[in-house]
Design a protein around this motif. Structure first.
Motif, PDB file in Angstrom:
ATOM      1  N   LEU A 195       0.836  -1.206   0.000  1.00 32.46           N
ATOM      2  CA  LEU A 195       0.000   0.000   0.000  1.00 32.46           C
ATOM      3  C   LEU A 195       0.867   1.251   0.000  1.00 32.46           C
ATOM      4  O   LEU A 195       0.544   2.231  -0.689  1.00 32.46           O
ATOM      5  N   CYS A 196       1.966   1.235   0.741  1.00 35.11           N
ATOM      6  CA  CYS A 196       2.869   2.391   0.749  1.00 35.11           C
ATOM      7  C   CYS A 196       3.390   2.673  -0.660  1.00 35.11           C
ATOM      8  O   CYS A 196       3.429   3.829  -1.106  1.00 35.11           O
ATOM      9  N   GLN A 197       3.792   1.622  -1.367  1.00 37.45           N
ATOM     10  CA  GLN A 197       4.272   1.799  -2.744  1.00 37.45           C
ATOM     11  C   GLN A 197       3.155   2.348  -3.622  1.00 37.45           C
ATOM     12  O   GLN A 197       3.380   3.237  -4.444  1.00 37.45           O
ATOM     13  N   HIS A 198       1.940   1.844  -3.432  1.00 32.52           N
ATOM     14  CA  HIS A 198       0.803   2.298  -4.238  1.00 32.52           C
ATOM     15  C   HIS A 198       0.523   3.780  -4.011  1.00 32.52           C
ATOM     16  O   HIS A 198       0.217   4.517  -4.969  1.00 32.52           O
ATOM     17  N   ILE A 199       0.615   4.223  -2.784  1.00 36.91           N
ATOM     18  CA  ILE A 199       0.382   5.641  -2.481  1.00 36.91           C
ATOM     19  C   ILE A 199       1.404   6.506  -3.212  1.00 36.91           C
ATOM     20  O   ILE A 199       1.065   7.543  -3.811  1.00 36.91           O
ATOM     21  N   LEU A 200       2.678   6.100  -3.180  1.00 32.14           N
ATOM     22  CA  LEU A 200       3.719   6.878  -3.854  1.00 32.14           C
ATOM     23  C   LEU A 200       3.507   6.893  -5.366  1.00 32.14           C
ATOM     24  O   LEU A 200       3.694   7.933  -6.018  1.00 32.14           O
ATOM     25  N   LEU A 201       3.112   5.759  -5.942  1.00 31.95           N
ATOM     26  CA  LEU A 201       2.886   5.709  -7.382  1.00 31.95           C
ATOM     27  C   LEU A 201       1.645   6.504  -7.780  1.00 31.95           C
ATOM     28  O   LEU A 201       1.596   7.097  -8.864  1.00 31.95           O
ATOM     29  N   THR A 202       0.645   6.537  -6.900  1.00 29.64           N
ATOM     30  CA  THR A 202      -0.542   7.362  -7.160  1.00 29.64           C
ATOM     31  C   THR A 202      -0.153   8.828  -7.242  1.00 29.64           C
ATOM     32  O   THR A 202      -0.642   9.572  -8.098  1.00 29.64           O
ATOM     33  N   ALA A 203       0.768   9.239  -6.360  1.00 30.03           N
ATOM     34  CA  ALA A 203       1.231  10.633  -6.378  1.00 30.03           C
ATOM     35  C   ALA A 203       1.996  10.943  -7.656  1.00 30.03           C
ATOM     36  O   ALA A 203       2.004  12.092  -8.119  1.00 30.03           O
ATOM     37  N   CYS A 204       2.664   9.922  -8.232  1.00 30.54           N
ATOM     38  CA  CYS A 204       3.373  10.147  -9.497  1.00 30.54           C
ATOM     39  C   CYS A 204       2.407  10.552 -10.609  1.00 30.54           C
ATOM     40  O   CYS A 204       2.768  11.302 -11.521  1.00 30.54           O
ATOM     41  N   ALA A 205       1.169  10.043 -10.564  1.00 27.87           N
ATOM     42  CA  ALA A 205       0.183  10.349 -11.599  1.00 27.87           C
ATOM     43  C   ALA A 205      -0.436  11.723 -11.408  1.00 27.87           C
ATOM     44  O   ALA A 205      -0.998  12.297 -12.352  1.00 27.87           O
ATOM     45  N   GLY A 206      -0.371  12.260 -10.191  1.00 27.73           N
ATOM     46  CA  GLY A 206      -0.947  13.577  -9.923  1.00 27.73           C
ATOM     47  C   GLY A 206      -1.427  13.672  -8.491  1.00 27.73           C
ATOM     48  O   GLY A 206      -1.506  12.664  -7.773  1.00 27.73           O
ATOM     49  N   PRO A 207      -1.759  14.870  -8.005  1.00 31.60           N
ATOM     50  CA  PRO A 207      -2.204  15.049  -6.616  1.00 31.60           C
ATOM     51  C   PRO A 207      -3.479  14.251  -6.326  1.00 31.60           C
ATOM     52  O   PRO A 207      -4.300  14.024  -7.214  1.00 31.60           O
ATOM     53  N   PHE A 208      -3.626  13.830  -5.074  1.00 28.10           N
ATOM     54  CA  PHE A 208      -4.808  13.066  -4.668  1.00 28.10           C
ATOM     55  C   PHE A 208      -5.294  13.561  -3.315  1.00 28.10           C
ATOM     56  O   PHE A 208      -4.526  14.129  -2.532  1.00 28.10           O
ATOM     57  N   GLU A 209      -6.563  13.318  -3.050  1.00 25.10           N
ATOM     58  CA  GLU A 209      -7.168  13.664  -1.765  1.00 25.10           C
ATOM     59  C   GLU A 209      -7.190  12.411  -0.907  1.00 25.10           C
ATOM     60  O   GLU A 209      -7.586  11.334  -1.371  1.00 25.10           O
ATOM     61  N   ALA A 210      -6.737  12.498   0.326  1.00 23.76           N
ATOM     62  CA  ALA A 210      -6.499  11.318   1.157  1.00 23.76           C
ATOM     63  C   ALA A 210      -7.760  10.489   1.371  1.00 23.76           C
ATOM     64  O   ALA A 210      -7.733   9.261   1.231  1.00 23.76           O
ATOM     65  N   THR A 211      -8.860  11.129   1.713  1.00 23.78           N
ATOM     66  CA  THR A 211     -10.085  10.377   1.984  1.00 23.78           C
ATOM     67  C   THR A 211     -10.575   9.653   0.745  1.00 23.78           C
ATOM     68  O   THR A 211     -11.017   8.498   0.807  1.00 23.78           O
ATOM     69  N   SER A 212     -10.470  10.299  -0.391  1.00 25.53           N
ATOM     70  CA  SER A 212     -10.901   9.653  -1.632  1.00 25.53           C
ATOM     71  C   SER A 212     -10.040   8.437  -1.943  1.00 25.53           C
ATOM     72  O   SER A 212     -10.558   7.383  -2.354  1.00 25.53           O
ATOM     73  N   LEU A 213      -8.737   8.575  -1.751  1.00 26.12           N
ATOM     74  CA  LEU A 213      -7.854   7.434  -2.017  1.00 26.12           C
ATOM     75  C   LEU A 213      -8.119   6.310  -1.025  1.00 26.12           C
ATOM     76  O   LEU A 213      -8.114   5.126  -1.397  1.00 26.12           O
ATOM     77  N   TYR A 214      -8.372   6.657   0.224  1.00 23.01           N
ATOM     78  CA  TYR A 214      -8.682   5.634   1.231  1.00 23.01           C
ATOM     79  C   TYR A 214      -9.928   4.845   0.823  1.00 23.01           C
ATOM     80  O   TYR A 214      -9.946   3.611   0.869  1.00 23.01           O
ATOM     81  N   ARG A 215     -10.955   5.547   0.409  1.00 22.26           N
ATOM     82  CA  ARG A 215     -12.189   4.864  -0.024  1.00 22.26           C
ATOM     83  C   ARG A 215     -11.937   3.981  -1.241  1.00 22.26           C
ATOM     84  O   ARG A 215     -12.480   2.888  -1.354  1.00 22.26           O
ATOM     85  N   GLU A 216     -11.112   4.473  -2.149  1.00 21.05           N
ATOM     86  CA  GLU A 216     -10.792   3.676  -3.341  1.00 21.05           C
ATOM     87  C   GLU A 216     -10.030   2.414  -2.966  1.00 21.05           C
ATOM     88  O   GLU A 216     -10.335   1.317  -3.465  1.00 21.05           O
ATOM     89  N   VAL A 217      -9.035   2.537  -2.089  1.00 14.81           N
ATOM     90  CA  VAL A 217      -8.233   1.384  -1.674  1.00 14.81           C
ATOM     91  C   VAL A 217      -9.108   0.332  -1.006  1.00 14.81           C
ATOM     92  O   VAL A 217      -8.931  -0.868  -1.215  1.00 14.81           O
ATOM     93  N   LYS A 218     -10.078   0.763  -0.221  1.00 16.96           N
ATOM     94  CA  LYS A 218     -10.941  -0.184   0.484  1.00 16.96           C
ATOM     95  C   LYS A 218     -11.859  -0.962  -0.463  1.00 16.96           C
ATOM     96  O   LYS A 218     -12.445  -1.973  -0.067  1.00 16.96           O
ATOM     97  N   THR A 219     -11.969  -0.520  -1.716  1.00 20.25           N
ATOM     98  CA  THR A 219     -12.750  -1.301  -2.666  1.00 20.25           C
ATOM     99  C   THR A 219     -11.974  -2.503  -3.190  1.00 20.25           C
ATOM    100  O   THR A 219     -12.553  -3.392  -3.823  1.00 20.25           O
ATOM    101  N   ALA A 220     -10.654  -2.545  -2.954  1.00 15.36           N
ATOM    102  CA  ALA A 220      -9.850  -3.698  -3.359  1.00 15.36           C
ATOM    103  C   ALA A 220     -10.077  -4.832  -2.372  1.00 15.36           C
ATOM    104  O   ALA A 220     -10.033  -4.626  -1.150  1.00 15.36           O
ATOM    105  N   GLY A 221     -10.305  -6.033  -2.875  1.00 18.48           N
ATOM    106  CA  GLY A 221     -10.621  -7.175  -2.021  1.00 18.48           C
ATOM    107  C   GLY A 221      -9.692  -7.364  -0.837  1.00 18.48           C
ATOM    108  O   GLY A 221     -10.150  -7.492   0.306  1.00 18.48           O
TER     109      GLY A 221
END
Length: 812
Positions: free
Chosen positions: A388-414
């Protein structure tokens, strides 16, 4: 739903009829998981909906195919090209892997094909680009091939995080998982499904007709399996005869070292010069591709391989699989069996060659499980936080993100459905600052919050982060050198070196040496010929027997009425064990103390796998040391633990107290390098340590040096750091397999400790494993047989004149 006329005509022209499971995928209203036997047309089933939709034309990326192997991706590309060409479909198919040319990669970001074939790592890289929303906005389908293989490692967790991002970018996305060997379909469906989604959107599980039962049995051999060892070389004449009689054979062996040795032995006896190749993950890519091309062209009679060929490359000419050594895992055996007769309706033909007498029992247990279609598998834990730490860093490479939105998105992964906000925030804090103890260092200040959006503090970090994508951390080999003399004795796996503390002894190059120190990634040792080795073998993390298979083996041994399924000599062996001592059985943990060659020996039949029993050996000898019993060394196999000491163990229960063992594990982990090795792997995945830099690759020595400094710093100043918590959990669960020890003790409430005056029959093969008698030269096998005969005679089992008879009699 029936096939459109154009596709139905194509099937008919080839003499085919669509299978029910292929049509079922056309009707699937949502995500789906197709479980079908090898050769059942899974891949075509996965692509049919896409081909039908694409027949009407499509501009942009429509279907993404993800596989665990680059070789499998290339194979799928070749197979897909035929129906596309035959049907005249306006479809461009391309791959995106580590082997794809840079110019093609760049073009795909602006002009993607309709179908893209890729791997989890390459998908993570694609998602890290700012163009990702545009590339994937109209994506309609994702096909996940060999999903069971991906789900067994962190690569699967990384893929599920990528899938969560794809679903956010393309809300109408439909996902199809493909697999041949699944022990728990609902669990795998939950793994790939949209967590927290309505039940009606859960993946539909489609079970294909499993097809005919495989033709699988032990290979009949003129010579019996030896009492110990792992090579299977005794069966080489029969293996060569089987290879000659078949069209094409894959010979599977569990480890790369054993594959190399067996391949050499096979060629030494190959008087007819049958064309035989070798394939495993340590070979150069060019060498692997050469073998794959020759196999596809029908130019080889056989290939000796490891897990590198477990998955579904379609070689229709393969009509026989030979497994050398016990499979250790029923699911792996079924996967390998499926490589033979890779076509619908044809039974797979496979033969098994047990390497020794214990493995004979394991192979019988595995055969029973295959015929019962009883697959094994370990329950998956929650999604790992380093990924998950690696995923957060790679998400930032694509552009800025909002923490709550990313948290909700991550929780959709099984795998991350139960992720707490606190755990997510810990990962975000680590990705942003490195954590409490590292905040003062500028190099780990990577993310910064601006107006509620998290982004990269320095955009130049993008290149380094992308170059270090992935969850696979390669094992390192360490040279072993005599202290002060410079000449190397050989190499050991870093995993083995990590278990050593100064004073430990082990075998290398035919001699016993004492471990002194680890300096600059060189294991320094001193000659110690007078002392028996503490750890007699160093094989790293070999494949461990699965828990379910261990239970089957134990049930066969502990139930005398079931011994009729075993070869006659093995029946005699177990009958004498019951007479001299007792038989281990479900619910009973048997241990024995006996004298041999001036030493006391303790044999404990745990059936918990090599890794767990090796850990138990380390912990048990610590307990024996505190009790003043003078432990000298130990040996662990998948089935049993053998400890030798100056004084006898008369009571076993005090040494097996779970609380004391767990406390001892914590102390032991603090004293050696196991934790440091685990920390390095986790820190690499999480992005704290970088292995790849522009223009160069950091050596294992450099990475280990950096990780050791970081580990020591965090252990001293921030022991509750996120990566330290992950490391403690993973070291206990993975590297040392302590959970299997706890499971062994929990399933064996009854204990039986026998004090004997001679070697018990079941312990005799363990004494041979220790290598009590140095054997060299051409007479090695004859001397080994003589030593086996002497030991078994001491155990009370007289070897009959017809010892060389076919040991497969009665084993079918």
């Amino acid at each position: 739903m029936s096939l459109p006329p154009r596709f139905a005509e194509w099937f008919a022209a080839r003499g085919w009829s669509p299978h029910a499971h292929q049509l079922a995928l056309l009707d699937a209203p949502s995500d789906s998981l197709l479980i079908a036997p090898t050769g059942g047309g899974k891949t075509l089933a996965g692509f049919l909906p896409s081909l039908i939709e694409l027949a009407g034309g499509w501009s942009g990326l429509h279907t993404l195919y993800v596989s665990p192997l680059k070789a499998l991706t290339a194979d799928i590309g070749r197979n897909l090209a035929r129906p596309v060409a035959d049907l005249g479909l306006p479809i461009r198919i391309e791959d995106r892997t580590g082997d794809t040319r840079q110019a093609q990669r760049q073009r795909q970001r602006t002009d993607p094909p309709q179908i893209l074939l890729t791997t989890p790592e390459s998908l993570a890289l694609l998602l890290s680009y700012p163009e990702a929303p545009k590339i994937f906005a109209i994506l309609r389908r994702v096909v996940l091939d060999e999903l069971h293989a991906l789900a067994e490692s962190k690569r699967g967790d990384q893929l599920m995080l990528g899938l969560a991002r794809l679903r956010a970018l393309a809300p109408d996305l439909r996902v199809t998982g493909l697999s041949a060997t699944v022990e728990d379909p609902p669990a795998l469906a939950a793994f790939m499904g949209r967590a927290e989604a309505p039940p009606e959107t859960a993946p539909q599980i489609i079970l294909a007709d499993p097809g005919p039962a495989p033709d699988i049995a032990m290979l009949a051999t003129a010579r019996p399996a030896p009492w110990s060892g792992a090579g299977g070389h005794y069966a080489i004449p029969e293996v060569l005869a089987a290879v000659e009689a078949a069209q094409t054979t894959i010979i599977f062996i569990n480890t790369r070292a054993q594959a190399e040795l067996f391949f050499q032995a096979l060629w030494a006896a190959n008087e007819k010069n049958l064309p035989i190749g070798l394939h495993h993950g340590s070979l150069a890519r060019e060498a692997r591709e050469k073998v794959e091309t020759a196999m596809a062209a029908g130019q080889l009679k056989a290939v000796v391989a490891t897990g590198s060929l477990d998955l579904g490359i379609d070689w229709g000419a393969v009509d026989l699989v030979i497994q050398i050594g016990a499979p250790k895992n029923v699911k792996r055996l079924v996967q390998r069996i499926g490589r033979a007769n890779h076509r619908w309706g044809a039974p797979s033909v496979a033969r098994i060659v047990p390497a020794n007498r214990f493995e004979q029992i394991e192979c019988v247990a595995a055969l029973e499980a295959v015929h019962a279609r009883d697959l094994d598998g370990e329950p998956r834990g929650p999604g790992p936080l380093d990924v998950l730490c690696q995923h957060i860093l790679l998400t930032a490479c694509a552009g800025p993100f909002e923490a709550t939105s990313l948290y909700r998105e991550v929780k959709t992964a099984g795998p991350y459905r139960d992720l707490s906000r606190a755990a997510f925030d810990d990962c975000l804090d680590f990705a942003a600052t490195g954590g409490y103890a590292l905040k003062a260092y500028d190099r780990w200040q990577r993310l910064k919050e601006r107006d509620g959006m998290w982004g990269l503090r320095d955009p130049r970090a993008v290149r380094d982060l992308r170059m270090n994508i992935g969850t696979i951390v390669e094992a390192e080999m360490l040279k072993v050198r005599l202290r002060g003399r410079g000449a190397p004795l050989g190499e050991v796996e870093e995993a083995f070196a990590a278990t050593l503390v100064p004073g430990d002894t082990f075998l290398i190059g035919g001699q016993t040496v004492r471990y002194d120190a680890l300096r600059e990634m060189v294991v320094e040792v001193s000659p110690n010929p007078a002392k028996q080795p503490k750890i007699a073998v160093f094989s790293g993390l070999k494949l461990a027997m699965s828990t379910q298979l261990a239970h089957r083996v134990l049930d066969i041994i502990g139930t005398p009425a079931r011994h009729v399924v075993l070869p006659p000599d093995t029946q005699d062996w177990l009958a004498l064990q019951a007479e001299v001592s007792a038989l281990p059985r479900p619910g009973l943990l048997l241990s024995e103390t006996f004298p041999f060659q001036g030493r006391w020996h303790l044999a404990l039949y745990g059936f918990a796998g090599r890794n767990a029993l090796q850990t138990l050996g380390l912990l048990l000898t610590r307990e024996m040391e505190e009790a003043g019993l003078g432990p000298l060394g130990f040996l662990a196999t998948d089935y049993a633990l053998l400890v030798w000491s100056l004084d006898p163990v008369t009571e076993i229960d005090p040494l097996l107290d779970p609380a004391r063992l767990k406390a001892g594990l914590g102390d032991w982990l603090g004293e050696n390098a196991v934790m440091k090795r685990s920390f390095r792997n986790i820190a690499t995945v999480a992005g704290l340590i970088q292995r790849n830099y522009p223009g160069l690759r950091r050596s294992g020595r450099q990475a280990t040096f950096s990780s050791d400094i970081l580990y020591d710093t965090l252990r001293k100043y921030d022991p509750d750091h996120l990566l330290m918590r992950i490391t403690r959990a993973e070291a206990a669960r993975g590297l040392v397999d302590f959970g299997r020890i706890e499971e062994m003790l929990a399933r064996s409430p009854e204990r039986s400790h026998r004090l004997l005056d001679r070697v018990p029959p079941m312990a005799a093969p363990l004494l041979l494993e220790v290598g009590q008698v140095p054997i060299k030269g051409q007479a090695r096998e004859r001397l080994a047989e003589a030593e086996a005969a002497r030991l078994m005679a001491e155990a009370g089992l007289s070897l009959k004149p017809d010892l060389g008879r076919d040991l497969t009699q009665g084993a079918a």
